[in-house]
Scaffold this active site. Structure first.
Site, PDB file in Angstrom:
ATOM      1  N   LYS A  58      17.947   9.459  42.965  1.00  0.00           N
ATOM      2  CA  LYS A  58      18.498  10.567  42.171  1.00  0.00           C
ATOM      3  C   LYS A  58      17.829  10.624  40.791  1.00  0.00           C
ATOM      4  O   LYS A  58      17.484  11.699  40.299  1.00  0.00           O
ATOM      5  CB  LYS A  58      20.024  10.403  42.037  1.00  0.00           C
ATOM      6  CG  LYS A  58      20.751  10.660  43.353  1.00  0.00           C
ATOM      7  CD  LYS A  58      22.212  10.247  43.314  1.00  0.00           C
ATOM      8  CE  LYS A  58      22.828  10.371  44.716  1.00  0.00           C
ATOM      9  NZ  LYS A  58      24.199   9.854  44.809  1.00  0.00           N
ATOM     10  N   GLN A 102      28.411   6.374  41.340  1.00  0.00           N
ATOM     11  CA  GLN A 102      27.978   6.157  42.721  1.00  0.00           C
ATOM     12  C   GLN A 102      29.074   5.433  43.516  1.00  0.00           C
ATOM     13  O   GLN A 102      29.597   4.406  43.078  1.00  0.00           O
ATOM     14  CB  GLN A 102      26.673   5.335  42.726  1.00  0.00           C
ATOM     15  CG  GLN A 102      26.081   5.101  44.094  1.00  0.00           C
ATOM     16  CD  GLN A 102      25.574   6.381  44.783  1.00  0.00           C
ATOM     17  OE1 GLN A 102      25.014   7.255  44.140  1.00  0.00           O
ATOM     18  NE2 GLN A 102      25.794   6.490  46.084  1.00  0.00           N
ATOM     19  N   ASP A 125      29.018  15.860  41.187  1.00  0.00           N
ATOM     20  CA  ASP A 125      29.165  15.451  42.594  1.00  0.00           C
ATOM     21  C   ASP A 125      30.156  16.365  43.319  1.00  0.00           C
ATOM     22  O   ASP A 125      30.213  16.357  44.549  1.00  0.00           O
ATOM     23  CB  ASP A 125      29.696  14.005  42.674  1.00  0.00           C
ATOM     24  CG  ASP A 125      28.611  13.015  43.080  1.00  0.00           C
ATOM     25  OD1 ASP A 125      27.604  13.455  43.674  1.00  0.00           O
ATOM     26  OD2 ASP A 125      28.780  11.811  42.814  1.00  0.00           O
TER      27      ASP A 125
END
Ligand code: NDP
Length: 295
Positions: A58, A102, A125
């Site tokens: 990412k 994460q 997200d």
């Protein structure tokens, strides 16, 4: 006899390259307008190898499109309170457009509490209940990265969805459930009649064989066999599994939730693993971050 692939490839790598070129233009415009590039932070707690690989990918993707990125690492022993404190700091940080924590987190940290602590305006997200609610109602917000990446892929290849029967296998909060909502909304891609299957579904094969569009997010290697797929179906394989393989230099190979060769012989379109859904997930995160920076 070897199965001969007949399906066309839904190429996530190629599609994400095309989208990233557009995102890079958007990033340059933000920089010209605001004097700084879009900025994404990623929080990684602990040392899980797969999570590290995802986060590093990412961060690398951010650099490739001209975003600024910051990787924040915390040890496995970080407490829930420490992490919540960090999240509050990131919420208040004006130099950041968005951030992700994460998953999975170590078992002593409640993921739900952390997800709820993220400011929905920075939740790139798309996991916060406010963003999930906006998705359900069709309001503007951040869509969860993997399902929205799949929508972008279907759009890129002009896959017809209206009136089709879409079967989604798997009902996780981050993939299966939002995917089923997006495919049933009154939009493109969407307007499908959707069936959401899970571990309590009876006679799964009878259901998946009805799918014009089959989206599989089960988390079991090669779970879907050719006899579970209708001739001519569009098959999207979300699963990703590292399988030890001594014949490979890397020591492993990647498999999806679908038996690729035999299903590709029946489908009209299929996503490969790797190179299908994975790159699209990262690209969706970039799209969300750009959107946050443009607000
Ligand atoms: P989860 O483990 O959270 O969910 C799996 C789902 O599959 C559950 O809803 C479960 O049902 C269902 N399921 C399990 N066994 C069966 C069965 N025998 N029959 C029918 N349904 C079953 O997984 P995720 O959604 O997080 O991820 C799925 C896969 O996708 C994983 O391989 C993951 O690594 C991969 N992934 C890939 C991404 C990418 O970018 N390529 C991004 C995210 C995930 P129940 O709810 O009843 O338990």
């Amino acid at each position: 006899m070897m199965d001969v692939a007949t399906a066309q490839i839904l190429d996530g790598k190629r599609c994400s390259e095309a989208l990233k070129a557009e995102i890079a233009k958007g990033a340059a415009a933000v920089k010209a307008d605001r004097g700084r590039a879009p900025h994404l932070a990623a929080v990684l707690v602990g040392n899980d190898g797969a999570s590290r690989t995802y986060v590093e990918a990412k961060v690398k993707a951010c650099e490739a499109v001209g975003f600024r990125s910051t990787l924040i690492r915390r040890p496995e022993t970080t407490t829930e309170d420490d992490l919540l404190h960090l999240v509050q700091g990131l919420n208040a940080d004006d130099t950041l457009d968005g951030f992700i924590v994460q998953l999975p987190l170590p078992s002593h940290i409640r993921e739900e509490r952390v997800t709820l602590a993220v400011d929905p305006r920075k939740d790139v997200d798309g996991f916060h209940p406010v963003n999930i609610g906006n998705m359900v109602l069709g309001h503007d917000g951040f869509l969860p990265a993997t399902p929205s990446g799949i929508c972008e892929l279907l759009k890129h290849y002009s896959i017809e969805t209206a009136g089709k029967h879409c079967v989604v296998v798997g009902r996780s909060n981050i993939v299966g459930t939002p995917m089923s909502i997006l495919m049933s909304r009154n939009a493109y891609p969407g307007n499908c009649t959707v069936t959401l299957a899970h571990s309590r579904t009876k006679d799964l094969g009878a259901i998946t064989r009805q799918a014009d569009i089959l989206i599989v997010a089960v988390g079991r290697p090669e779970f879907i066999s050719a006899d579970m797929v209708k001739d001519g179906a569009v098959v999207v394989d979300v699963g990703i599994h590292r399988i030890e393989d001594a014949t490979r230099k890397s020591g492993f190979r990647l498999l999806g939730d679908v038996r690729y060769n035999e299903v590709a012989a029946k489908a009209t379109w299929i996503t490969p693993v790797p190179g299908g859904v994975g790159p699209m997930t990262i690209t969706s995160l970039l799209l969300n971050t750009l959107k946050a920076a443009q607000r």
